[in-house]
Enzyme design. Structure first.
Site, PDB file in Angstrom:
ATOM      1  N   GLU A  50       0.817  -1.216   0.000  1.00 45.86           N
ATOM      2  CA  GLU A  50       0.000   0.000   0.000  1.00 45.86           C
ATOM      3  C   GLU A  50       0.853   1.269   0.000  1.00 45.86           C
ATOM      4  OE1 GLU A  50      -2.775  -0.437   3.234  1.00 45.86           O
ATOM      5  OE2 GLU A  50      -3.822  -2.104   2.270  1.00 45.86           O
TER       6      GLU A  50
ATOM      7  N   GLU B 265      -4.127  -8.995   0.025  1.00 39.18           N
ATOM      8  CA  GLU B 265      -4.704  -8.731   1.357  1.00 39.18           C
ATOM      9  C   GLU B 265      -6.203  -8.668   1.194  1.00 39.18           C
ATOM     10  OE1 GLU B 265      -2.514  -5.888   3.731  1.00 39.18           O
ATOM     11  OE2 GLU B 265      -4.379  -5.095   4.565  1.00 39.18           O
TER      12      GLU B 265
END
Length: 820
Positions: A413, A520
């Site tokens: 991220e 994820e």
């Protein structure tokens, strides 16, 4: 003739013993954890180390933060576990008796470490998750020496989760000859033939201080230590001195999830007739493929990667590595059906990789949570430009021989996915939430553009490929658009989405020819033992990242009906993964609860709600959904408990497998038969359910296949709490994990009990910590007392002895234990 052969064998035995003795002396690597002095002092300088008092003796690994009190004012914030930071000092005196080369190796120090030997600075290392080594030879003295380590974790917040503080992994002292295999200096690939009847072990070795009369030999050993292959290495370069060889092996044993077979390559360096170094490298024979249409396969067997993301803390033991606690964690996950671990979001402890090698668990090895753009005020971004190449190179060189690792992740991220995305003006809690909130299309890459961010992605991928070309590269991306700067780089081999399961159906169109994995997923929110009804309502918390979420209970629902604003339920995500063949698998956020990041709450919440297993290691109910889907074990799990207010409507769920149907009985009266996906109320393709009226007594579930009973489960209404019941949850080599349950006089768990329990230890060890899985408990983790949480708590003890559990309101219990 017989006598002569006997004499010959005796000579061989003697020569073997001599050679083994030489091998042991050639390289001597010792654990260096014992007998350190520690002092927490923010103002100390290296010149004053020998002048101050107050040091205490301890053994490593050590995490000083876990010893502290939870406090809203701690600069780590609730996102960092609300535990203290500061500056810690470690020192150790040791004696050297002979001339040799000496190296000190640290598996992990959090963070900003500086190391001195006899007053000489050996070096600094800012990244708290990197392993590193120093050559102490120039400053070593025959006789007494002193090693000093400064650990500076005072600049907080610097992590979005609990990091711990200190020398929290193992330390090693290695003595060797001047000519030796370099640190992490071997690279072994074990490639099977197409029909798996032969394997080629390609071995590269880098040698320090090579000499002309030197010979490098590689021996291939099977799991029993038997030599099954041998090759003399040839020199392929001089700067550095590199040697290569190939060993062919017929009928190799494969590394699989069920039988993870480990071979060992023993590298010997001889100068003349003397063995000057022996270096061992574990490896495994396996093939794997990530395919854009068929998904993932291991050794030509198609399967889903059923993975979980894991942070490094070990609950009440903190960040300090404890092999027993780590093995307990992995054992519970594997029993659930997990076959893969994502090391979130940093290099893991070497012991985790060793365990995954031998337990049959696939690993996604991850490097960074941020690149140049920071997510918290004092995080790794401030060191990235200077240190990223060293840290990433060291990760690949250290870990590349592990057969369990099948992919590298270069980031999680990272804000470089967008042209402009800044988080430094936000609080830690806001930064955690905004990461998945979505960004304007104007911040994505333009058609034909190769941006600085895309070039940086290529640069990091090139570092990985420099040291390992056998594994694909991925990154955990929460921008699913193909114009994500990381995707536009062309350097990402496996497209990884963090969340955004709604975009998955378009992956083949948006990323043609690219394998795909959910790097994820889920982020469901659950508190073990707490249930929000009606259970067919889905609760989103917070509804948007900028909206505060409050609830006086500080709890989340243990039905699979609550999740964060950017995420989904467990069943919803698994349905996407299961029913799309091109999806290689997923990594659920998370396997275990962890300290820090208590979304959706702030302080006094100080640990996460995301786990399938709570912080104490007690499974939440959804554990059994995955077990019913991911394993062949017979599963019948009925929940919740049966202690409610008479007349209340209660939702009962049941996970099951190996059966066609489940029938529910309350006090012997049938409440109906349910089948997965039969469109009954509260029923889905993954569980069955009933809405019933509570009547004290017992509730019973019976699963059947073809009319025959497969499993039965009965839950009784518990009476008043009567006594504590102790049982061993996990027995390790040095550590024992003991469950304490509050039960009634008949032994039924009291699901609402919160009695305070005192633990008294007798033996040759000590209590290491206590926990109960409650995200808002303010009791110190190192305390020997703990309140039960929904009827349970945990005590962790080291050594042999007994634990007595006492309470002012309950009858006591005692349990004996002996470690291995």
């Amino acid at each position: 003739m017989y006598t002569g052969m006997t004499d010959y064998k005796k000579i061989c035995v003697v020569l073997t013993a001599i050679l083994c003795g030489l091998a042991v002396q050639a390289r001597d690597r010792k654990n260096f954890d014992g007998g350190w002095d520690f002092l927490l002092n923010d103002k100390l300088t290296i010149e004053e180390v020998g002048k101050v008092t107050g040091w205490r003796r301890l053994d490593l690994p050590h995490d000083w933060a876990i010893e502290g009190d939870f406090y809203a004012g701690n600069p780590s914030g609730a996102g960092g576990g609300a535990l203290p930071g500061g500056i810690g000092w470690y020192r150790k005196k040791f004696t050297v008796t002979g001339n040799a080369c000496y190296f000190i190796e640290f598996d992990g120090v959090y963070m900003n470490s500086t190391v001195w030997l006899n007053g000489h600075e050996l070096g600094q290392r800012p990244y708290g998750y990197s392993s590193f080594s120093y050559d102490m030879t120039p400053y070593i003295r025959i006789g007494e020496n002193e090693l000093v380590v400064k650990v500076d974790n005072s600049d907080q917040p610097n992590s979005r989760w609990y990091s711990g503080c200190g020398i929290y992994r193992h330390v090693w002292l290695t003595q060797m000859e001047k000519t030796h295999v370099a640190h992490w200096g071997t690279y072994v690939t074990a490639t099977p033939s197409a029909n798996y009847r032969q394997a080629t072990f390609h071995i590269e070795a880098e040698v320090e201080n090579a000499v002309k009369e030197m010979k490098v030999t590689h021996y291939l050993l099977d799991a029993n230590g038997k030599t099954v292959g041998k090759a003399e290495a040839r020199r392929i370069s001089s700067q550095p001195s590199s040697y290569t060889a190939d060993i062919k092996l017929r009928h190799p044993r494969l590394w699989t999830l069920e039988t993870p077979y480990i071979y060992k390559v023993r590298t010997e360096i001889r100068v003349g007739n003397k063995i000057v170094d022996v270096y061992n490298t574990n490896t495994g024979v396996r093939s794997f493929r990530f395919d854009s249409k068929a998904g993932f396969s291991l050794n030509s067997k198609n399967m889903k990667i059923n993975g979980v993301c894991e942070h490094h803390d070990l609950g009440c033991l903190g960040a300090a590595l404890n092999e027993d606690a780590l093995h307990r964690k992995l054992s519970k996950l594997k029993a659930m059906g997990v076959n893969s671990i994502r090391c979130s979001h940093n290099p893991p402890a070497p012991e985790l990789l060793n365990m995954c090698d031998t337990m049959g668990l696939i690993v996604m090895d991850e490097s960074f949570d941020m690149w140049r753009r920071k997510k918290t005020q004092n995080d790794y971004a401030r060191f990235f430009d200077e240190w990223h190449e060293r840290d990433l190179s060291d990760l690949i060189r250290r870990d590349r021989n592990h057969p369990s690792i099948l992919m590298w992740s270069i980031g999680n991220e990272v804000l470089e996915q967008w042209s402009s995305a800044e988080a430094d003006t936000l609080s830690l809690e806001q930064a955690n939430l905004i990461l998945n909130a979505g960004h304007d299309a104007s911040t994505l890459a333009k058609e034909g553009e190769i941006s600085v961010n895309s070039l940086l992605t290529r640069h990091l991928a090139e570092i990985v490929k420099r040291y390992d070309k056998t594994r694909p590269i991925t990154a955990g991306c929460n921008e699913p658009d193909p114009n994500n700067h990381l995707f536009k780089s062309g350097a990402i081999d496996i497209i990884g989405f963090n969340y955004h399961h709604q975009w998955v159906k378009d992956v083949p169109k948006n990323f043609p020819g690219k394998p795909f994995i959910m790097s994820e997923s889920v982020s469901a929110l659950q508190t073990r033992g707490f249930y929000m009804m009606p259970s067919d309502s889905v609760y989103v918390a917070p509804k948007e990242w900028w909206l505060p979420y409050t609830d006086p209970t500080y709890m989340c629902s243990s039905y699979d009906n609550m999740h964060a604003s950017w995420s989904s339920t467990h069943e919803e995500t698994w349905d996407v993964v299961k029913n799309n063949p091109f999806v290689c698998g997923q990594y659920i956020w998370t396997g275990f609860d962890y300290i820090g990041e208590p979304t959706p709450y702030g302080f006094p919440a100080r640990s996460s709600y995301f786990g399938i297993i709570d912080l104490a290691g007690f499974p939440k109910d959804v554990y059994y959904m995955y077990q019913s889907e991911w394993t062949d074990k017979p599963v019948l799990h009925l929940f919740p408990h049966w202690n409610w207010v008479p007349g209340d409507d209660i939702d009962l769920w049941c996970y099951y497998n190996h059966a066609d149907e489940v029938e529910l009985f309350i006090n012997g009266k049938s409440q109906g038969v349910r089948r997965k996906g039969d469109h009954s109320p509260l029923t889905t393709p993954y569980h069955v359910g009933w809405r019933v009226t509570f009547d004290p007594g017992e509730v019973k579930a019976v699963s059947r296949k073809g009319g025959k009973v497969v499993c039965e489960q009965t839950i009784k209404t518990a009476g008043a709490p009567d006594h504590v019941r102790l049982s061993i949850d996990y027995q390790g080599k040095e550590t024992t994990f003991i469950t304490a349950e509050v039960v009634d006089k008949d032994g039924n768990l009291c699901p609402w009990a919160d009695d305070l329990i005192y633990f008294i230890y007798e033996g040759d060890g000590k209590i290491l910590g206590t926990d109960n899985g409650c995200q808002t408990s303010m009791e110190r983790f190192t305390s020997s007392e703990r309140k039960a949480f929904f009827g349970k708590c945990l005590v962790v003890a080291k050594g042999n002895g007994s634990i007595t559990a006492k309470s002012a309101t309950l009858k006591p219990d005692v349990i004996q234990f002996t470690v291995q």
